[in-house]
Design a protein around this motif. Structure first.
Motif, PDB file in Angstrom:
ATOM      1  N   ASP A  87      -3.300  -3.399  -9.321  1.00 47.85           N
ATOM      2  CA  ASP A  87      -2.140  -3.163  -8.847  1.00 47.85           C
ATOM      3  C   ASP A  87      -2.122  -1.829  -7.927  1.00 47.85           C
ATOM      4  O   ASP A  87      -1.509  -1.870  -7.015  1.00 47.85           O
ATOM      5  N   LEU A  88      -2.766  -0.961  -8.217  1.00 50.49           N
ATOM      6  CA  LEU A  88      -3.050   0.343  -7.515  1.00 50.49           C
ATOM      7  C   LEU A  88      -3.484  -0.091  -6.157  1.00 50.49           C
ATOM      8  O   LEU A  88      -3.211   0.320  -5.066  1.00 50.49           O
ATOM      9  N   TYR A  89      -4.406  -0.947  -6.036  1.00 48.08           N
ATOM     10  CA  TYR A  89      -4.928  -1.542  -4.862  1.00 48.08           C
ATOM     11  C   TYR A  89      -3.899  -2.364  -3.945  1.00 48.08           C
ATOM     12  O   TYR A  89      -3.946  -2.096  -2.753  1.00 48.08           O
ATOM     13  N   MET A  90      -3.097  -2.941  -4.523  1.00 50.21           N
ATOM     14  CA  MET A  90      -2.026  -3.423  -3.876  1.00 50.21           C
ATOM     15  C   MET A  90      -0.970  -2.777  -3.037  1.00 50.21           C
ATOM     16  O   MET A  90      -0.355  -3.063  -2.116  1.00 50.21           O
ATOM     17  N   LEU A  91      -0.537  -1.714  -3.756  1.00 50.53           N
ATOM     18  CA  LEU A  91       0.104  -0.690  -3.333  1.00 50.53           C
ATOM     19  C   LEU A  91      -0.399   0.026  -2.440  1.00 50.53           C
ATOM     20  O   LEU A  91       0.455   0.377  -1.290  1.00 50.53           O
ATOM     21  N   ILE A  92      -1.633   0.255  -2.442  1.00 50.54           N
ATOM     22  CA  ILE A  92      -2.302   1.075  -1.328  1.00 50.54           C
ATOM     23  C   ILE A  92      -2.453   0.141   0.031  1.00 50.54           C
ATOM     24  O   ILE A  92      -2.182   0.533   0.906  1.00 50.54           O
ATOM     25  N   ALA A  95       1.051   0.222   1.548  1.00 55.42           N
ATOM     26  CA  ALA A  95       1.363   1.428   2.235  1.00 55.42           C
ATOM     27  C   ALA A  95       0.545   1.541   3.537  1.00 55.42           C
ATOM     28  O   ALA A  95       1.065   2.057   4.533  1.00 55.42           O
ATOM     29  N   VAL A  96      -0.747   1.094   3.546  1.00 54.99           N
ATOM     30  CA  VAL A  96      -1.514   1.005   4.797  1.00 54.99           C
ATOM     31  C   VAL A  96      -0.656   0.149   5.867  1.00 54.99           C
ATOM     32  O   VAL A  96      -0.657   0.585   7.040  1.00 54.99           O
ATOM     33  N   SER A  97      -0.311  -1.009   5.542  1.00 52.40           N
ATOM     34  CA  SER A  97       0.431  -2.013   6.239  1.00 52.40           C
ATOM     35  C   SER A  97       1.745  -1.272   6.631  1.00 52.40           C
ATOM     36  O   SER A  97       2.089  -1.430   8.133  1.00 52.40           O
ATOM     37  N   VAL A  98       2.547  -0.536   6.087  1.00 54.47           N
ATOM     38  CA  VAL A  98       3.969   0.179   6.327  1.00 54.47           C
ATOM     39  C   VAL A  98       3.377   1.343   7.395  1.00 54.47           C
ATOM     40  O   VAL A  98       3.896   1.581   8.536  1.00 54.47           O
ATOM     41  N   ARG A  99       2.515   2.071   7.024  1.00 50.36           N
ATOM     42  CA  ARG A  99       2.114   3.015   7.948  1.00 50.36           C
ATOM     43  C   ARG A  99       1.689   2.442   9.570  1.00 50.36           C
ATOM     44  O   ARG A  99       1.879   3.180  10.446  1.00 50.36           O
ATOM     45  N   LEU A 102       4.714   1.647  11.034  1.00 50.72           N
ATOM     46  CA  LEU A 102       5.315   3.193  11.666  1.00 50.72           C
ATOM     47  C   LEU A 102       4.708   3.724  12.857  1.00 50.72           C
ATOM     48  O   LEU A 102       5.297   4.202  13.715  1.00 50.72           O
ATOM     49  N   GLU A 103       3.283   3.175  13.048  1.00 53.08           N
ATOM     50  CA  GLU A 103       2.721   3.839  14.289  1.00 53.08           C
ATOM     51  C   GLU A 103       3.092   3.061  15.573  1.00 53.08           C
ATOM     52  O   GLU A 103       3.317   3.937  16.660  1.00 53.08           O
ATOM     53  N   ARG A 104       3.465   1.968  15.417  1.00 50.98           N
ATOM     54  CA  ARG A 104       4.164   1.183  16.590  1.00 50.98           C
ATOM     55  C   ARG A 104       5.443   1.431  16.700  1.00 50.98           C
ATOM     56  O   ARG A 104       6.015   1.478  17.858  1.00 50.98           O
ATOM     57  N   PHE A 105       6.252   1.450  15.491  1.00 51.55           N
ATOM     58  CA  PHE A 105       8.017   1.814  15.637  1.00 51.55           C
ATOM     59  C   PHE A 105       8.140   3.155  15.022  1.00 51.55           C
ATOM     60  O   PHE A 105       8.452   3.199  13.894  1.00 51.55           O
ATOM     61  N   ARG A 106       7.905   4.182  15.875  1.00 50.65           N
ATOM     62  CA  ARG A 106       8.147   5.494  15.064  1.00 50.65           C
ATOM     63  C   ARG A 106       9.764   5.657  14.833  1.00 50.65           C
ATOM     64  O   ARG A 106       9.915   6.402  13.907  1.00 50.65           O
ATOM     65  N   ALA A 146      -7.056   6.077   3.159  1.00 46.35           N
ATOM     66  CA  ALA A 146      -6.656   4.678   2.392  1.00 46.35           C
ATOM     67  C   ALA A 146      -6.785   3.518   3.328  1.00 46.35           C
ATOM     68  O   ALA A 146      -7.201   2.393   2.691  1.00 46.35           O
ATOM     69  N   ALA A 147      -6.931   3.364   4.479  1.00 45.03           N
ATOM     70  CA  ALA A 147      -7.255   2.233   5.347  1.00 45.03           C
ATOM     71  C   ALA A 147      -8.595   1.776   5.061  1.00 45.03           C
ATOM     72  O   ALA A 147      -9.270   0.590   4.885  1.00 45.03           O
TER      73      ALA A 147
END
Length: 151
Positions: A87-92, A95-99, A102-106, A146-147
């Protein structure tokens, strides 16, 4: 109890069968199931993915009812358990995919807010796993590294 980051108070969930014995029509024996679980784990499947494949393709409703121990315990016994709980792995991973988004759409304020919620959930779950000794006490979530945890 309510949800952590939303208004819902739902309690719906699936119910396990009352009888804890495997059905009479199931012809697989526990050693075969354990071997299959280990084979799936070597392929890189998570414990829940192993359970889904066994349920859908092999007719094993509950591994614990058949073998006497849960999938994660079987994996730990064979030295195939993941180092970070699933479950922690899936949350990480989330978070990596959202981050990355956010790099593309600031300017995406909603994604930034959701990232804060996801990361607070990561910190809370990590704190729990440290208390139950599933994670080392020095383990720390850092968004920069995290990545590499997920990849």
């Amino acid at each position: 109890m309510g949800r952590m980051h939303s208004k819902g108070k739902g309690i719906s969930k699936s119910a396990l069968p009352y009888r804890r014995t495997p059905p009479s029509w199931l012809k697989t024996n526990p050693t075969e199931v354990i071997e299959q679980i280990c084979k799936f784990a070597r392929k890189g499947m998570t414990p829940s993915q192993c359970g889904v494949v066994l349920r859908d393709s092999h007719g094993v409703a509950q591994v614990a009812h058949l073998t006497g121990s849960k999938i994660l315990r079987i994996l730990k016994k064979n030295g195939l358990a993941p180092d970070v709980p699933e479950d922690l792995y899936m949350l990480i991973k989330k978070a990596v995919s959202v981050r990355k988004h956010l790099e593309r759409f600031r300017k995406d304020k909603d994604a930034k807010f959701r990232l804060i919620l996801i990361e607070s959930r990561i910190h809370r779950v990590a704190r729990y796993y440290k208390t139950v000794k599933a994670l080392p006490p020095t383990w720390k979530y850092e968004s920069a590294t995290a990545a590499s945890l997920v990849a």
